[in-house]
Design a protein around this motif. Structure first.
Motif, short mmCIF file in Angstrom:
data_model
loop_
_atom_site.label_atom_id
_atom_site.label_comp_id
_atom_site.label_asym_id
_atom_site.label_seq_id
_atom_site.Cartn_x
_atom_site.Cartn_y
_atom_site.Cartn_z
N UNK A 92 0.83 -1.21 0.00
CA UNK A 92 0.00 0.00 0.00
C UNK A 92 0.86 1.26 0.00
N UNK A 93 1.94 1.24 0.80
CA UNK A 93 2.85 2.39 0.86
C UNK A 93 3.57 2.58 -0.47
N UNK A 94 3.99 1.48 -1.10
CA UNK A 94 4.65 1.56 -2.41
C UNK A 94 3.71 2.20 -3.41
N UNK A 95 2.46 1.76 -3.43
CA UNK A 95 1.48 2.31 -4.36
C UNK A 95 1.24 3.80 -4.08
N UNK A 96 1.16 4.16 -2.79
CA UNK A 96 0.94 5.55 -2.42
C UNK A 96 2.11 6.43 -2.90
N UNK A 97 3.34 6.00 -2.62
CA UNK A 97 4.51 6.77 -3.05
C UNK A 97 4.60 6.83 -4.57
N UNK A 98 4.33 5.74 -5.24
CA UNK A 98 4.36 5.73 -6.72
C UNK A 98 3.33 6.71 -7.28
N UNK A 99 2.14 6.70 -6.71
CA UNK A 99 1.07 7.58 -7.18
C UNK A 99 1.45 9.04 -6.97
N UNK A 100 1.98 9.37 -5.79
CA UNK A 100 2.27 10.76 -5.46
C UNK A 100 3.60 11.26 -6.01
N UNK A 101 4.59 10.37 -6.13
CA UNK A 101 5.93 10.80 -6.53
C UNK A 101 6.29 10.39 -7.96
N UNK A 102 5.50 9.53 -8.58
CA UNK A 102 5.85 8.99 -9.89
C UNK A 102 6.22 10.03 -10.92
#
Length: 151
Positions: free
Chosen positions: A10-20
């Protein structure tokens, strides 16, 4: 163990979404590392008693705006500095370099100092490019996300 994996994903997805989208600035930051990205506007007639107005690189301003838009820039970044005894740029870069996935908030805290602090003291934005804090932070975050996303 299963809950830990779900939370990490979930954290990986959150960071990818926000920082991608922000990772696209890495080549630009590599190119600009060590250079000053602010100069003072001189105008047509330079008056001796006029206020100098700083002019920032447009890509730098776009980068800062996107960083602010992530929602990951916490005003509590000072706690990262006090917790780890960070006193210099060397300390910041060392903490970023040694960060693991669970330390992503520390990387973001260091970057927040420059992004948020630059709102009142704009030279901080240029300083973070010059000393490589933005570049190191983004590269370490991307490296960690790429590693854990494969696991």
């Amino acid at each position: 163990m299963e809950n830990e994996n779900i939370y990490r994903q979930e954290k990986i997805e959150e960071y990818r979404l926000k920082m991608g989208k922000i990772f696209r600035y890495i080549p630009w930051l590599e190119e600009k590392a060590g250079t000053k990205l602010v100069h003072n506007y001189d105008g047509e007639k330079r008056l001796t008693h006029s206020i100098q107005i700083p002019v920032y690189d447009s890509t730098l301003l776009a980068f800062v705006k996107e960083m602010q838009g992530t929602g990951l820039m916490s005003r509590n970044y000072v706690y990262v500095y006090s917790r780890y005894g960070i006193k210099s740029v060397k300390d910041e870069l060392k903490l970023i370099e040694q960060a693991e996935f669970g330390d992503m908030e520390n990387i973001l805290g260091i970057m927040a100092k420059y992004v948020l602090g630059g709102m009142t003291k704009g030279i901080l934005w240029s300083t973070a490019v010059e000393n490589g804090v933005f570049l190191s932070g983004l590269k370490q975050m991307k490296k960690l996300l790429d590693f854990w996303d494969r696991s």
